[in-house]
Design a protein around this motif. Sequence first.
Motif, PDB file in Angstrom:
ATOM      1  N   ALA A   1       0.839  -1.198   0.000  1.00 55.45           N
ATOM      2  CA  ALA A   1       0.000   0.000   0.000  1.00 55.45           C
ATOM      3  C   ALA A   1       0.875   1.250   0.000  1.00 55.45           C
ATOM      4  O   ALA A   1       0.608   2.220  -0.717  1.00 55.45           O
ATOM      5  CB  ALA A   1      -0.928  -0.007   1.204  1.00 55.45           C
ATOM      6  N   GLY A   2       1.943   1.231   0.797  1.00 60.64           N
ATOM      7  CA  GLY A   2       2.873   2.351   0.815  1.00 60.64           C
ATOM      8  C   GLY A   2       3.575   2.535  -0.516  1.00 60.64           C
ATOM      9  O   GLY A   2       3.771   3.665  -0.995  1.00 60.64           O
ATOM     10  N   VAL A   3       3.962   1.424  -1.131  1.00 62.60           N
ATOM     11  CA  VAL A   3       4.592   1.471  -2.452  1.00 62.60           C
ATOM     12  C   VAL A   3       3.645   2.085  -3.478  1.00 62.60           C
ATOM     13  O   VAL A   3       4.046   2.914  -4.312  1.00 62.60           O
ATOM     14  CB  VAL A   3       5.016   0.050  -2.894  1.00 62.60           C
ATOM     15  N   LEU A   4       2.379   1.686  -3.423  1.00 63.20           N
ATOM     16  CA  LEU A   4       1.388   2.216  -4.361  1.00 63.20           C
ATOM     17  C   LEU A   4       1.229   3.717  -4.192  1.00 63.20           C
ATOM     18  O   LEU A   4       1.171   4.474  -5.180  1.00 63.20           O
ATOM     19  CB  LEU A   4       0.051   1.510  -4.152  1.00 63.20           C
ATOM     20  N   ILE A   5       1.173   4.171  -2.957  1.00 59.92           N
ATOM     21  CA  ILE A   5       1.057   5.612  -2.690  1.00 59.92           C
ATOM     22  C   ILE A   5       2.256   6.345  -3.275  1.00 59.92           C
ATOM     23  O   ILE A   5       2.124   7.358  -3.962  1.00 59.92           O
ATOM     24  CB  ILE A   5       0.945   5.870  -1.181  1.00 59.92           C
ATOM     25  N   SER A   6       3.437   5.815  -2.985  1.00 60.24           N
ATOM     26  CA  SER A   6       4.663   6.434  -3.478  1.00 60.24           C
ATOM     27  C   SER A   6       4.688   6.470  -5.003  1.00 60.24           C
ATOM     28  O   SER A   6       5.071   7.475  -5.612  1.00 60.24           O
ATOM     29  CB  SER A   6       5.881   5.663  -2.955  1.00 60.24           C
ATOM     30  N   ASP A   7       4.249   5.379  -5.608  1.00 56.20           N
ATOM     31  CA  ASP A   7       4.313   5.270  -7.061  1.00 56.20           C
ATOM     32  C   ASP A   7       3.348   6.234  -7.740  1.00 56.20           C
ATOM     33  O   ASP A   7       3.694   6.913  -8.710  1.00 56.20           O
ATOM     34  CB  ASP A   7       4.009   3.829  -7.476  1.00 56.20           C
ATOM     35  N   LEU A   8       2.140   6.310  -7.231  1.00 57.13           N
ATOM     36  CA  LEU A   8       1.113   7.107  -7.889  1.00 57.13           C
ATOM     37  C   LEU A   8       1.304   8.612  -7.704  1.00 57.13           C
ATOM     38  O   LEU A   8       0.737   9.400  -8.462  1.00 57.13           O
ATOM     39  CB  LEU A   8      -0.274   6.694  -7.392  1.00 57.13           C
ATOM     40  N   THR A   9       2.072   9.012  -6.707  1.00 61.84           N
ATOM     41  CA  THR A   9       2.328  10.450  -6.541  1.00 61.84           C
ATOM     42  C   THR A   9       3.098  11.018  -7.721  1.00 61.84           C
ATOM     43  O   THR A   9       3.002  12.218  -8.008  1.00 61.84           O
ATOM     44  CB  THR A   9       3.134  10.725  -5.265  1.00 61.84           C
ATOM     45  N   GLY A  10       3.873  10.170  -8.404  1.00 58.68           N
ATOM     46  CA  GLY A  10       4.667  10.633  -9.533  1.00 58.68           C
ATOM     47  C   GLY A  10       5.949  11.322  -9.144  1.00 58.68           C
ATOM     48  O   GLY A  10       6.732  11.726 -10.007  1.00 58.68           O
ATOM     49  N   VAL A  11       6.198  11.461  -7.841  1.00 58.60           N
ATOM     50  CA  VAL A  11       7.420  12.129  -7.386  1.00 58.60           C
ATOM     51  C   VAL A  11       8.629  11.220  -7.543  1.00 58.60           C
ATOM     52  O   VAL A  11       9.732  11.665  -7.869  1.00 58.60           O
ATOM     53  CB  VAL A  11       7.269  12.582  -5.918  1.00 58.60           C
ATOM     54  N   VAL A  12       8.416   9.925  -7.332  1.00 61.59           N
ATOM     55  CA  VAL A  12       9.501   8.955  -7.442  1.00 61.59           C
ATOM     56  C   VAL A  12       9.497   8.377  -8.849  1.00 61.59           C
ATOM     57  O   VAL A  12       8.538   7.704  -9.251  1.00 61.59           O
ATOM     58  CB  VAL A  12       9.339   7.822  -6.408  1.00 61.59           C
ATOM     59  N   ARG A  13      10.556   8.638  -9.582  1.00 58.99           N
ATOM     60  CA  ARG A  13      10.649   8.136 -10.963  1.00 58.99           C
ATOM     61  C   ARG A  13      12.042   7.544 -11.167  1.00 58.99           C
ATOM     62  O   ARG A  13      13.001   8.231 -11.468  1.00 58.99           O
ATOM     63  CB  ARG A  13      10.398   9.254 -11.973  1.00 58.99           C
ATOM     64  N   GLY A  14      12.123   6.255 -10.961  1.00 62.04           N
ATOM     65  CA  GLY A  14      13.397   5.572 -11.092  1.00 62.04           C
ATOM     66  C   GLY A  14      14.105   5.425  -9.759  1.00 62.04           C
ATOM     67  O   GLY A  14      13.778   6.096  -8.771  1.00 62.04           O
ATOM     68  N   GLU A  15      15.047   4.498  -9.711  1.00 67.19           N
ATOM     69  CA  GLU A  15      15.893   4.242  -8.544  1.00 67.19           C
ATOM     70  C   GLU A  15      15.099   3.695  -7.352  1.00 67.19           C
ATOM     71  O   GLU A  15      15.545   3.753  -6.212  1.00 67.19           O
ATOM     72  CB  GLU A  15      16.657   5.507  -8.139  1.00 67.19           C
ATOM     73  N   THR A  16      13.913   3.167  -7.630  1.00 65.99           N
ATOM     74  CA  THR A  16      13.096   2.649  -6.536  1.00 65.99           C
ATOM     75  C   THR A  16      13.671   1.368  -5.941  1.00 65.99           C
ATOM     76  O   THR A  16      13.263   0.960  -4.856  1.00 65.99           O
ATOM     77  CB  THR A  16      11.659   2.373  -7.013  1.00 65.99           C
ATOM     78  N   GLU A  17      14.623   0.742  -6.626  1.00 63.25           N
ATOM     79  CA  GLU A  17      15.272  -0.430  -6.053  1.00 63.25           C
ATOM     80  C   GLU A  17      15.906  -0.099  -4.704  1.00 63.25           C
ATOM     81  O   GLU A  17      15.964  -0.944  -3.813  1.00 63.25           O
ATOM     82  CB  GLU A  17      16.320  -0.991  -7.018  1.00 63.25           C
ATOM     83  N   ARG A  18      16.367   1.148  -4.535  1.00 62.75           N
ATOM     84  CA  ARG A  18      16.926   1.564  -3.243  1.00 62.75           C
ATOM     85  C   ARG A  18      15.950   2.429  -2.450  1.00 62.75           C
ATOM     86  O   ARG A  18      15.863   2.314  -1.236  1.00 62.75           O
ATOM     87  CB  ARG A  18      18.241   2.327  -3.449  1.00 62.75           C
ATOM     88  N   ILE A  19      15.196   3.286  -3.148  1.00 58.84           N
ATOM     89  CA  ILE A  19      14.287   4.203  -2.455  1.00 58.84           C
ATOM     90  C   ILE A  19      13.215   3.447  -1.686  1.00 58.84           C
ATOM     91  O   ILE A  19      12.798   3.859  -0.598  1.00 58.84           O
ATOM     92  CB  ILE A  19      13.645   5.170  -3.477  1.00 58.84           C
TER      93      ILE A  19
END
Length: 443
Positions: free
Chosen positions: A383-401
Motif C-alpha cells: 500500500a505504501g509502495v502504491l502511494i509512493s508510485d502514484l504520486t509521480g514524485v519517485v521516478r526511477g531508482e526505486t530499487e533503493r528508495i
Amino acid sequence: MTTSSPRSRRSLVTVGAAALFVLVVHLVGRRLTESGTDLRLLENYVLRGTPDVVLSPRVLMPAAVGTAGVLWGPALAARLPWRHLLGGSAAAAAVWAVALALTSGWGRLTEPLASVYEYPNDVPKVESLGSFLSTYLDSVPPDSPDAWSAHVGGHPAGALLTFVLLDRAGLGGLGWAAALCIAGGALAVPAVLVGVRAVADEEAARAVAPFVVLAPTALFVATSADGFFTFVGTWGIALLAVAAAGEPGRRRDCAALGGGLLLGTGLFLSFGLAALAPLAAAVVVVQHRRIGRPRVLRVLLLGVAGTLVVVALFAAAGYWWFDGLAATDARLATGQALTNRPWSYFVFANVAAGILAVGPAAVAGLGALRRTPLAVLPLGALAGVLISDLTGVVRGETERIWLPFEVWVLVATAFLPARHRRVWLAGGVVLAIVLEVGLRLEW
C-alpha cells in the motif's frame, strides 16, 4: 506452513507474470531510449546501472555466502535461540551485502558515497550546527548560492544531519559513512523478524529469516543511505507491532512511543517514509480482536505522540517538515529528476525495479498469500509502495528508495510451502549475483 498444489501453482503463475512484466517494461524503456528519451538510468532501462559483465574470482565470495545460506540458513533459523537468531541474521545480512559489493572491486563499498551527488560531499558545507536546520531550506533551490547536491536537496534536513553528526563525532570519511549504511541495512533484518513474531508467531519469523537475509535487496544496502533509512523505519514499525501484541503495561507503552519517535525521525530522513503510515496502522489494528479497540487506540495515539515530538523538535530548531516538502517539490519541478522522466513509463518501471529488488521468492509468496494477520505486513508495505508510485514524485531508482517497504514485502515468503522454500531462496541468491555481475549498479 502447510503445502498445497493450488498455492504452488499460484506462486508459479505470479512469478511468471512478474518476469513477463519486467521484460515488457525493459523493452518499452529501450524503445523510449532509442527514440531520444533520456530515462536517466545510465545505460539501463529498469535498474539504474550500466550493462557490463565483469567475471572475476571475487564472484566466489557471494557465491560461497549464498550457497552456505541456502544449504544451512533455513535449518539454523529454525533451531537457533531467538536472541542468537536476531544477532546472527544481522551479521549474515551484512556479510551478504558486503560480499556482493566486493564482487565489483575492493573499493566498491565507498565508491557510491564518493559521488558529488551524495550526502558526504555536502558535509563540509555545514559550518554551524546551531543554524543548520533554520537555514537548510535556503540552499534547497538549485540556483541558490552553494546549493545542496541532488540527494541532499531532495531530502529533509535529517538525512544530511545524520552524516554531519557522524563527522562531528570523529567518524568522518567515506569508510564510516559506508559502515553506517551497511549496519543500518543489516540491523533492519532483526526488526522484520521482531515484527513478524509480534503480528503472527515465532515460527513464521524463523521461516522468513533466510529470505530477508539473502534477498537481492542487499545489492542496495552496500552502500546507499537508504540502508540507514530502512533501519529507522523498520524498527519503528516493529516497536509498534510489539506494543500492540503484548499485555498492557509501561513497557508496551514505551514501545509504542519509541516506535512513533523512530517513525517521526524517518520523516526527516526521507519524505517518502511518510508512506509507511498504512503499514504502521495495520500492525496495530490487526490486533483489535485480541486486545480490544481501546488498547488499539492507545497504541496508535502513543505512536502519533512520539512522531509529533520529533516534528516539534525540528520545528523548534527552525525546520518545518511541510515547508521542506514544498521546497523539495519546487526543486524537483524545475530540475531534470522529473521533467526528463515520463511518469507514464516510470509508474510501471518503478514496480519492475521493486520486483527485481525483492526477488522471485517474495513474488511467489505474494501469490500464495492467505487471509491471516501476517498478510498485513506485505500488503501494508505494498500500500505504501502504491502511494509512493502514484504520486509521480519517485521516478526511477526505486530499487533503493523503496528499501524500507521491500523488506516487509519479503515477509510474504512465510506463505511459501515449506518443501519449496529452499528452491525459492536459491532463486533469489542467483538473481542477486547475476545482477551484481552483469550490471555496474550505481549503489
